[in-house]
Design an enzyme around this catalytic site. Structure first.
Site, PDB file in Angstrom:
ATOM      1  N   HIS A 285     -34.459  72.908 -40.449  1.00 23.35           N
ATOM      2  CA  HIS A 285     -35.702  72.610 -41.189  1.00 23.35           C
ATOM      3  C   HIS A 285     -36.885  73.126 -40.365  1.00 23.35           C
ATOM      4  CE1 HIS A 285     -38.431  70.707 -43.859  1.00 23.35           C
ATOM      5  NE2 HIS A 285     -38.251  69.446 -43.589  1.00 23.35           N
ATOM      6  N   HIS A 324     -32.968  79.755 -48.014  1.00 24.46           N
ATOM      7  CA  HIS A 324     -33.734  78.577 -48.435  1.00 24.46           C
ATOM      8  C   HIS A 324     -32.971  77.900 -49.574  1.00 24.46           C
ATOM      9  CE1 HIS A 324     -37.102  76.078 -49.694  1.00 24.46           C
ATOM     10  NE2 HIS A 324     -37.635  76.338 -48.526  1.00 24.46           N
ATOM     11  N   ASP A 380     -40.523  80.279 -41.936  1.00 26.18           N
ATOM     12  CA  ASP A 380     -40.398  80.154 -40.470  1.00 26.18           C
ATOM     13  C   ASP A 380     -40.170  81.490 -39.777  1.00 26.18           C
ATOM     14  OD1 ASP A 380     -38.800  77.132 -41.234  1.00 26.18           O
ATOM     15  OD2 ASP A 380     -40.658  77.320 -40.105  1.00 26.18           O
TER      16      ASP A 380
HETATM   17  C1  SDX Z   1     -37.765  75.061 -44.000  1.00 27.24           C
HETATM   18  O1  SDX Z   1     -36.697  72.600 -48.130  1.00 27.24           O
HETATM   19  C2  SDX Z   1     -37.782  73.131 -47.801  1.00 27.24           C
HETATM   20  O2  SDX Z   1     -38.652  73.314 -48.613  1.00 27.24           O
HETATM   21  C3  SDX Z   1     -37.895  73.486 -46.339  1.00 27.24           C
HETATM   22  C4  SDX Z   1     -39.155  74.246 -45.935  1.00 27.24           C
HETATM   23  C5  SDX Z   1     -40.388  73.408 -46.097  1.00 27.24           C
HETATM   24  O3  SDX Z   1     -41.480  73.991 -46.217  1.00 27.24           O
HETATM   25  O4  SDX Z   1     -40.291  72.150 -46.012  1.00 27.24           O
HETATM   26  O5  SDX Z   1     -39.278  75.423 -46.695  1.00 27.24           O
HETATM   27  C6  SDX Z   1     -39.119  74.634 -44.442  1.00 27.24           C
HETATM   28  O6  SDX Z   1     -37.018  74.235 -43.533  1.00 27.24           O
HETATM   29  C7  SDX Z   1     -37.357  76.496 -44.210  1.00 27.24           C
HETATM   30  C8  SDX Z   1     -35.852  76.756 -43.807  1.00 27.24           C
HETATM   31  C9  SDX Z   1     -35.818  76.950 -42.296  1.00 27.24           C
HETATM   32  N1  SDX Z   1     -34.387  77.016 -41.831  1.00 27.24           N
HETATM   33  C10 SDX Z   1     -33.856  78.160 -41.393  1.00 27.24           C
HETATM   34  O7  SDX Z   1     -34.434  79.253 -41.402  1.00 27.24           O
HETATM   35  C11 SDX Z   1     -32.453  77.982 -40.820  1.00 27.24           C
HETATM   36  C12 SDX Z   1     -31.541  79.090 -41.365  1.00 27.24           C
HETATM   37  N2  SDX Z   1     -31.364  78.874 -42.799  1.00 27.24           N
HETATM   38  C13 SDX Z   1     -30.334  78.019 -43.189  1.00 27.24           C
HETATM   39  O8  SDX Z   1     -29.504  77.358 -42.365  1.00 27.24           O
HETATM   40  C14 SDX Z   1     -30.213  77.761 -44.691  1.00 27.24           C
HETATM   41  O9  SDX Z   1     -30.544  78.888 -45.353  1.00 27.24           O
HETATM   42  C15 SDX Z   1     -31.007  76.584 -45.198  1.00 27.24           C
HETATM   43  C16 SDX Z   1     -30.710  75.357 -44.407  1.00 27.24           C
HETATM   44  C17 SDX Z   1     -32.467  76.868 -45.134  1.00 27.24           C
HETATM   45  C18 SDX Z   1     -30.621  76.363 -46.656  1.00 27.24           C
HETATM   46  O10 SDX Z   1     -29.291  76.022 -46.654  1.00 27.24           O
HETATM   47  P1  SDX Z   1     -28.496  75.695 -48.036  1.00 27.24           P
HETATM   48  O11 SDX Z   1     -29.364  75.808 -49.210  1.00 27.24           O
HETATM   49  O12 SDX Z   1     -27.764  74.417 -47.819  1.00 27.24           O
HETATM   50  O13 SDX Z   1     -27.515  76.901 -48.130  1.00 27.24           O
HETATM   51  P2  SDX Z   1     -26.085  76.893 -47.521  1.00 27.24           P
HETATM   52  O14 SDX Z   1     -26.147  76.401 -46.098  1.00 27.24           O
HETATM   53  O15 SDX Z   1     -25.202  76.174 -48.483  1.00 27.24           O
HETATM   54  O16 SDX Z   1     -25.732  78.443 -47.487  1.00 27.24           O
HETATM   55  C19 SDX Z   1     -25.295  79.124 -48.676  1.00 27.24           C
HETATM   56  C20 SDX Z   1     -24.592  80.356 -48.158  1.00 27.24           C
HETATM   57  C21 SDX Z   1     -23.517  80.044 -47.113  1.00 27.24           C
HETATM   58  O17 SDX Z   1     -22.616  81.140 -47.134  1.00 27.24           O
HETATM   59  P3  SDX Z   1     -21.098  80.874 -47.715  1.00 27.24           P
HETATM   60  O18 SDX Z   1     -20.557  79.668 -46.947  1.00 27.24           O
HETATM   61  O19 SDX Z   1     -21.310  80.575 -49.178  1.00 27.24           O
HETATM   62  O20 SDX Z   1     -20.361  82.156 -47.419  1.00 27.24           O
HETATM   63  O21 SDX Z   1     -25.536  81.199 -47.468  1.00 27.24           O
HETATM   64  C22 SDX Z   1     -25.176  81.280 -46.089  1.00 27.24           C
HETATM   65  C23 SDX Z   1     -24.246  80.119 -45.797  1.00 27.24           C
HETATM   66  O22 SDX Z   1     -23.378  80.422 -44.721  1.00 27.24           O
HETATM   67  N3  SDX Z   1     -26.407  81.136 -45.325  1.00 27.24           N
HETATM   68  C24 SDX Z   1     -26.704  81.843 -44.264  1.00 27.24           C
HETATM   69  C25 SDX Z   1     -27.994  81.447 -43.911  1.00 27.24           C
HETATM   70  N4  SDX Z   1     -28.423  80.510 -44.753  1.00 27.24           N
HETATM   71  C26 SDX Z   1     -27.427  80.310 -45.629  1.00 27.24           C
HETATM   72  N5  SDX Z   1     -25.996  82.770 -43.572  1.00 27.24           N
HETATM   73  C27 SDX Z   1     -26.628  83.319 -42.521  1.00 27.24           C
HETATM   74  N6  SDX Z   1     -27.873  83.009 -42.111  1.00 27.24           N
HETATM   75  C28 SDX Z   1     -28.581  82.074 -42.789  1.00 27.24           C
HETATM   76  N7  SDX Z   1     -29.819  81.771 -42.392  1.00 27.24           N
END
Ligand code: SDX
Length: 443
Positions: A285, A324, A380
């Site tokens: 997050h 996201h 971010d």
């Molecule tokens: C913020 O919610 C909000 O609004 C948050 C925010 C706010 O203003 O409050 O916008 C701020 O928190 C932004 C997000 C910051 N986090 C990151 O940058 C961390 C990296 N991103 C993630 O870990 C991920 O994308 C999330 C946590 C942001 C979202 O995760 P989800 O929606 O639960 O998606 P998921 O984990 O189920 O992933 C879906 C697929 C998976 O692949 P498969 O298992 O289907 O093969 O996408 C892949 C994940 O492995 N994936 C990624 C990835 N994010 C998702 N693979 C590589 N790198 C990534 N960053």
């Protein structure tokens, strides 16, 4: 036209779902709620409870880990369209707010639903200036932390501690009391953040200068040395103002959900906001901006980017700053931050980290692994690079996010309190543990 709890006018009733239970052949009707302003559609989870096999059963629940498809509330504050990459605060597009507003005007808008008049704004700004000091005991509290304590741990602790300095804050149903606590939190969170910064730097605390604006005063408390008055770079003030606006609210994200859930127990706002700070700390997050820079620094050189991309594709790492839960297209905030980065780097110079970031983005926007998963840069991805170029240490990036998000958390907290449909948050579960068994000690 019906009106939702959050005061949003919607279309009339739009029909019902008919659900047939093949176990019993029974059919159930579930009214579809009036659509939200932009067409959100839902049925009430409680309407599932009527679906039973035996009449004495509890009834059917919806199972939705991580609330992937659950509307926890009706809200009129922020609207996001993840497919179209739209973000609006009280209906105003983020691009227009970021371009023309100030953080305090945005904080007023988020909370009150309309832009302030000049008179309202001047009083709001003056009230906040007046409340920037914190109780002197907070200093002693902060001095108890190690020199290398993470500033988010310090911020979380000091925000929670503030509830002990304002015991009247628990009177959350008194509008006047709520108003002064909201002013106190918005006014003091930059002071707490700056004190934490000075502590980890081993530098004396700088007290608020109430002749300065909100952002200027924050930069002064962070950076002033022996000069009688700190003169911040105008480009840094503008950059931070826009970054605070972009980070102010984002509907029902994890930390806002924490604030609403903790606030639903009718605890004071300081304790509820401390829960938001704790949730934001997580690397998935708000902690992502710090992790982005650590990832870029670990890559070290643009020639190492392909190796990192391979590790991500092998599932060994996540590309921090990408992906996201809602945005399945470019985060509109990331687009604005990137433009801001270009302006700041004109002054501070482009470094190799930015080259690495641009190469990561180039690959992610073209490589099918990321495109197929709709992994675009989020807010971010570039913020860490700007913060670093402004001289902030990496571990302070999430604190800057928390300072800004306090405006959104408070607005969401108050909307939750005013919403007559809300009560203490207490989800159910599907129990999969042991059935009853007889205790016999093994001792
Ligand atoms: C913020 O919610 C909000 O609004 C948050 C925010 C706010 O203003 O409050 O916008 C701020 O928190 C932004 C997000 C910051 N986090 C990151 O940058 C961390 C990296 N991103 C993630 O870990 C991920 O994308 C999330 C946590 C942001 C979202 O995760 P989800 O929606 O639960 O998606 P998921 O984990 O189920 O992933 C879906 C697929 C998976 O692949 P498969 O298992 O289907 O093969 O996408 C892949 C994940 O492995 N994936 C990624 C990835 N994010 C998702 N693979 C590589 N790198 C990534 N960053």
């Amino acid at each position: 036209m019906s009106t939702t709890a959050a005061g949003v006018k919607t279309e009339k009733e739009t029909g019902t779902l008919e659900v047939r239970d093949t176990r019993t052949g029974a059919t159930y009707e579930m009214p579809i709620l009036p659509r939200g302003t932009e067409g959100d559609v839902a049925v009430r989870g409680m309407d599932l409870r009527q679906i039973k096999v035996e009449s004495g059963e509890f009834g059917t629940m919806s199972y939705d880990p991580a609330f992937m498809n659950t509307a926890s509330c009706m809200s009129a504050i922020t609207y996001i369209d993840g497919e179209a990459g739209i973000l609006r605060y009280r209906g105003y597009p983020i691009e227009q707010i970021a371009e023309g507003s100030t953080f305090l005007e945005t904080a007023w808008l988020l909370r009150n639903g309309e832009l302030p008049t000049r008179q309202e704004y001047d009083k709001w700004e003056n009230d906040i200036r007046y409340h920037t000091y914190v109780h002197e005991n907070i200093r002693k509290f902060l001095e108890g932390f190690r020199y290398d304590a993470h500033p988010m741990s310090m911020l979380c602790s000091t925000v929670a501690a503030m509830s002990s300095f304002y015991p009247d804050a628990k009177d959350i149903h008194d509008p006047e009391n709520r108003n002064i606590q909201i002013i106190r939190l918005l006014a003091k969170i930059p002071t707490l953040a700056a004190f934490a910064f000075r502590h980890i730097r081993g530098m004396p605390f700088i007290y608020p200068d109430n002749d300065l604006g909100y952002v200027e005063n924050f930069l002064s408390m962070l950076n002033r040395m022996t000069e009688p008055r700190y003169e911040p770079r105008p480009s840094f003030v503008k950059a931070l103002e826009v970054l605070f606006i972009l980070h102010a609210d984002h509907e029902q994200n994890a930390s806002t959900t924490a604030v609403r859930a903790v606030g639903s127990t009718q605890v004071d706002p300081f304790s509820a906001i401390a829960a938001g700070v704790a949730a934001l700390f997580g690397p998935l997050h708000g902690g992502a901006n710090e992790q982005v820079l650590r990832m870029i620094q670990e890559i070290g050189h643009v020639k190492n980017v392909p190796a990192l991309i391979d590790e991500v594709k092998d599932g060994k790492k996540r590309l921090m700053g990408f992906g996201h839960r809602v945005y399945k297209s470019y985060d509109p905030r990331a687009r604005i931050v990137k433009q801001l980065a270009d302006e700041v780097f004109k002054e501070t110079g482009v470094d190799s980290d930015l080259e690495i970031a641009l190469e990561l983005e180039r690959i992610a926007l073209s490589d099918d692994y990321f495109v197929s998963r709709k992994l675009y840069p989020n807010v971010d991805f570039y913020t860490g690079l700007i913060y670093r170029s402004m001289g902030f240490p990496t571990e302070f990036f999430t604190v800057l996010f928390a300072v800004a998000r306090t405006a959104g958390w408070l607005s969401q907290w108050e909307e939750m309190l005013m919403d007559k449909e809300q009560k203490i948050a207490r989800p159910r579960q599907i129990y999969i543990g042991h059935g009853e068994r007889k205790y016999a000690s093994l001792l």
